[in-house]
Design a protein around this motif. Structure first.
Motif, PDB file in Angstrom:
ATOM      1  N   PHE A   2       0.826  -1.207   0.000  1.00  0.00           N
ATOM      2  CA  PHE A   2       0.000   0.000   0.000  1.00  0.00           C
ATOM      3  C   PHE A   2       0.862   1.261   0.000  1.00  0.00           C
ATOM      4  CE2 PHE A   2      -2.772  -3.214   1.993  1.00  0.00           C
ATOM      5  CZ  PHE A   2      -3.870  -3.119   1.156  1.00  0.00           C
ATOM      6  N   GLU A   3       2.133   1.120  -0.485  1.00  0.00           N
ATOM      7  CA  GLU A   3       3.034   2.278  -0.460  1.00  0.00           C
ATOM      8  C   GLU A   3       2.479   3.446  -1.254  1.00  0.00           C
ATOM      9  OE1 GLU A   3       3.994  -0.795  -0.758  1.00  0.00           O
ATOM     10  OE2 GLU A   3       5.646  -1.170   0.623  1.00  0.00           O
ATOM     11  N   SER A   4       1.789   3.146  -2.373  1.00  0.00           N
ATOM     12  CA  SER A   4       1.238   4.225  -3.201  1.00  0.00           C
ATOM     13  C   SER A   4       0.176   5.024  -2.467  1.00  0.00           C
ATOM     14  CB  SER A   4       0.648   3.647  -4.494  1.00  0.00           C
ATOM     15  OG  SER A   4      -0.453   2.804  -4.211  1.00  0.00           O
ATOM     16  N   LEU A   5      -0.394   4.418  -1.406  1.00  0.00           N
ATOM     17  CA  LEU A   5      -1.392   5.119  -0.599  1.00  0.00           C
ATOM     18  C   LEU A   5      -0.763   5.797   0.603  1.00  0.00           C
ATOM     19  CD1 LEU A   5      -4.252   2.452  -0.635  1.00  0.00           C
ATOM     20  CD2 LEU A   5      -4.018   4.467  -2.082  1.00  0.00           C
ATOM     21  N   GLY A   6       0.555   5.727   0.698  1.00  0.00           N
ATOM     22  CA  GLY A   6       1.241   6.372   1.809  1.00  0.00           C
ATOM     23  C   GLY A   6       1.390   5.499   3.034  1.00  0.00           C
ATOM     24  N   LEU A   7       1.058   4.215   2.941  1.00  0.00           N
ATOM     25  CA  LEU A   7       1.121   3.300   4.075  1.00  0.00           C
ATOM     26  C   LEU A   7       2.332   2.389   3.919  1.00  0.00           C
ATOM     27  CD1 LEU A   7      -0.252   2.218   6.653  1.00  0.00           C
ATOM     28  CD2 LEU A   7      -1.557   0.648   5.196  1.00  0.00           C
ATOM     29  N   ARG A  78     -11.131   5.338   2.762  1.00  0.00           N
ATOM     30  CA  ARG A  78     -10.898   6.771   2.974  1.00  0.00           C
ATOM     31  C   ARG A  78      -9.536   7.178   2.414  1.00  0.00           C
ATOM     32  NH1 ARG A  78     -10.965   8.125   9.043  1.00  0.00           N
ATOM     33  NH2 ARG A  78     -13.153   7.548   8.783  1.00  0.00           N
ATOM     34  N   LEU A  79      -8.506   6.323   2.639  1.00  0.00           N
ATOM     35  CA  LEU A  79      -7.169   6.624   2.153  1.00  0.00           C
ATOM     36  C   LEU A  79      -7.123   6.607   0.625  1.00  0.00           C
ATOM     37  CD1 LEU A  79      -4.350   7.247   3.189  1.00  0.00           C
ATOM     38  CD2 LEU A  79      -3.852   4.809   3.162  1.00  0.00           C
ATOM     39  N   ALA A  80      -7.820   5.632   0.030  1.00  0.00           N
ATOM     40  CA  ALA A  80      -7.865   5.553  -1.429  1.00  0.00           C
ATOM     41  C   ALA A  80      -8.550   6.776  -2.024  1.00  0.00           C
ATOM     42  CB  ALA A  80      -8.569   4.274  -1.864  1.00  0.00           C
ATOM     43  N   ALA A  81      -9.622   7.234  -1.368  1.00  0.00           N
ATOM     44  CA  ALA A  81     -10.329   8.421  -1.854  1.00  0.00           C
ATOM     45  C   ALA A  81      -9.436   9.650  -1.778  1.00  0.00           C
ATOM     46  CB  ALA A  81     -11.598   8.629  -1.026  1.00  0.00           C
ATOM     47  N   LYS A  82      -8.657   9.743  -0.692  1.00  0.00           N
ATOM     48  CA  LYS A  82      -7.738  10.860  -0.546  1.00  0.00           C
ATOM     49  C   LYS A  82      -6.679  10.831  -1.644  1.00  0.00           C
ATOM     50  CE  LYS A  82      -4.516  12.914   2.793  1.00  0.00           C
ATOM     51  NZ  LYS A  82      -3.912  12.782   4.144  1.00  0.00           N
ATOM     52  N   ARG A  83      -6.191   9.628  -1.908  1.00  0.00           N
ATOM     53  CA  ARG A  83      -5.181   9.473  -2.956  1.00  0.00           C
ATOM     54  C   ARG A  83      -5.745   9.838  -4.322  1.00  0.00           C
ATOM     55  NH1 ARG A  83       0.298   9.412  -2.694  1.00  0.00           N
ATOM     56  NH2 ARG A  83       1.214   8.077  -4.296  1.00  0.00           N
ATOM     57  N   GLN A  84      -6.995   9.456  -4.560  1.00  0.00           N
ATOM     58  CA  GLN A  84      -7.638   9.775  -5.829  1.00  0.00           C
ATOM     59  C   GLN A  84      -7.760  11.281  -6.008  1.00  0.00           C
ATOM     60  OE1 GLN A  84      -8.506   7.402  -8.149  1.00  0.00           O
ATOM     61  NE2 GLN A  84      -8.768   9.186  -9.482  1.00  0.00           N
ATOM     62  N   THR A  85      -8.067  11.980  -4.914  1.00  0.00           N
ATOM     63  CA  THR A  85      -8.146  13.438  -4.965  1.00  0.00           C
ATOM     64  C   THR A  85      -6.790  14.036  -5.327  1.00  0.00           C
ATOM     65  OG1 THR A  85      -9.907  13.465  -3.306  1.00  0.00           O
ATOM     66  CG2 THR A  85      -8.695  15.513  -3.644  1.00  0.00           C
ATOM     67  N   ILE A  87      -4.427  12.545  -7.016  1.00  0.00           N
ATOM     68  CA  ILE A  87      -4.164  12.241  -8.425  1.00  0.00           C
ATOM     69  C   ILE A  87      -4.892  13.233  -9.323  1.00  0.00           C
ATOM     70  CG2 ILE A  87      -4.562  10.545 -10.264  1.00  0.00           C
ATOM     71  CD1 ILE A  87      -4.078   8.368  -8.155  1.00  0.00           C
ATOM     72  N   GLY A  88      -6.131  13.553  -8.955  1.00  0.00           N
ATOM     73  CA  GLY A  88      -6.891  14.527  -9.731  1.00  0.00           C
ATOM     74  C   GLY A  88      -6.214  15.884  -9.749  1.00  0.00           C
ATOM     75  N   GLU A  89      -5.689  16.295  -8.583  1.00  0.00           N
ATOM     76  CA  GLU A  89      -4.996  17.576  -8.509  1.00  0.00           C
ATOM     77  C   GLU A  89      -3.721  17.556  -9.343  1.00  0.00           C
ATOM     78  OE1 GLU A  89      -4.432  18.037  -4.362  1.00  0.00           O
ATOM     79  OE2 GLU A  89      -6.481  18.733  -3.958  1.00  0.00           O
ATOM     80  N   LEU A  90      -2.992  16.422  -9.268  1.00  0.00           N
ATOM     81  CA  LEU A  90      -1.769  16.303 -10.069  1.00  0.00           C
ATOM     82  C   LEU A  90      -2.076  16.324 -11.565  1.00  0.00           C
ATOM     83  CD1 LEU A  90       0.197  13.579  -8.058  1.00  0.00           C
ATOM     84  CD2 LEU A  90       0.831  15.984  -8.322  1.00  0.00           C
ATOM     85  N   THR A  91      -3.190  15.682 -11.942  1.00  0.00           N
ATOM     86  CA  THR A  91      -3.599  15.678 -13.352  1.00  0.00           C
ATOM     87  C   THR A  91      -3.888  17.093 -13.833  1.00  0.00           C
ATOM     88  OG1 THR A  91      -4.527  13.455 -13.124  1.00  0.00           O
ATOM     89  CG2 THR A  91      -5.277  14.767 -14.998  1.00  0.00           C
TER      90      THR A  91
END
Length: 327
Positions: A2-7, A78-85, A87-91
């Motif tokens: 789960f490193e991509s999620l910061g864990l 919740r962590l995945a949703a945060k990560r998706q946000t 990614i959206g900002e980075l996009t």
């Protein structure tokens, strides 16, 4: 996992342990938690703080100050949703950067082609002309009409046309007869031919010109002064005239031009080859010093050996010395 999620893996192992043994999350059991993990208190506290920051720990409802590990169905979603946000900002940032890049390129093209009219680019000065020439990437042909001047002495790997010729692009070079008087002319022509370019000689060249893919013709603004700049023509009429003129010169050019000197003479490249040979240099070292391929070195060795009747490299060196070709 789960490193991509910061864990991190360490924090994930701690989270699993607290889910299996929730009592270890209590402050009173901190030493037992350290013993279970085999870590010091500071290290365990740092991992607990990481889980808190991710929202994986929560305080119990009875205000005892103790914590518990939250349900993974809640925390990971919740962590995945945060990560998706994120990614959206980075996009959005990437799209913004791409837009700025396109604007920069557009401004740069405008700088290069100031005073441009439809089908014609006017490039003031040698610097703009050189920059624009670098942006041509022919896929079929490149025909050059070269005015007299010193030849480049750059090694083969730095030769500007090498990359173009390696792609299989048909390269033709028409040079003025007076060009042969310049030092290094024959060696440079040999390089052009080695890289599959075809060279022919004509009595005089009216002006410098390069035709790319039969679609664009680059000509000097002032035939007598290349520093003034260049003009790029894209119109079919002008390019067709340029092609017909080039074909005319090509048809009547001297196609018997040999890259090798008169019989019994050596080119500068061959003289250097022999000098390195008698010094004991290997073929690889000679190729590197001359800036040519191994194939060219072997071809020179075979030609010179046949010319002097030598059966090997040592004998070639001896016979070359006897003829006064090397000191």
């Amino acid at each position: 996992m789960f490193e991509s999620l910061g864990l991190s893996q360490e924090s994930l192992d701690l989270y699993r342990l607290l889910l299996r043994k929730p009592e270890l999350a209590g402050k009173a059991n901190r030493s037992a938690l350290c013993a279970e993990l085999g870590l010091l208190g500071d290290e365990v506290e740092a991992r607990l703080e990481h889980l808190r920051g991710l929202g994986f720990l929560a305080f119990r409802w009875n205000d005892t100050g103790d914590e518990y590990a939250m349900d993974p169905g809640v925390t990971l979603e919740r962590l995945a949703a945060k990560r998706q946000t994120m990614i959206g900002e980075l996009t959005q940032e990437l799209e913004s950067d791409q837009l700025r890049a396109r604007e920069f390129i557009s401004d740069y093209n405008t700088y290069l082609t100031q005073n441009t009219v439809p089908d014609v680019e006017i490039l003031d000065g040698a610097d703009k002309a050189n920059l624009r020439m670098q942006r041509f990437h022919p896929t079929k042909s490149m025909w050059g009409l070269l005015t007299p001047g010193p030849f480049s002495t750059a090694p083969t790997e730095n030769f500007a046309d090498k990359i173009i010729q390696e792609r299989g692009v048909e390269c033709r070079y028409l040079i003025a007869e007076s060009q042969l008087r310049f030092r290094g002319a024959r060696d440079h022509i040999a390089l052009l031919q080695e890289l599959t370019g075809t060279v022919r000689v004509i009595p005089a060249v009216p002006f410098r010109m390069v035709i790319f893919d039969g679609e664009s013709a680059v000509m000097s603004i002032d035939p007598d002064n290349s520093k003034v700049g260049a003009v790029v023509h894209h119109s079919k009429a002008v390019v067709r005239l340029a092609i017909e003129m080039y074909e005319h010169y090509w048809r009547f050019a001297d196609r018997s031009f040999e890259r090798t000197p008169e019989s019994g003479e050596l080119s500068g490249q061959e003289a250097e080859f022999l000098r390195f040979l008698v010094q004991g240099a290997t073929d690889e070292q000679v190729a590197r010093k001359l800036g040519v391929s191994m194939r060219t070195v072997r071809r020179m060795a075979a030609k010179l050996s046949e010319q002097v009747g030598a059966s090997g490299r040592f004998e070639l060196g001896v016979r070359a010395a006897q003829r006064g070709w090397v000191d």
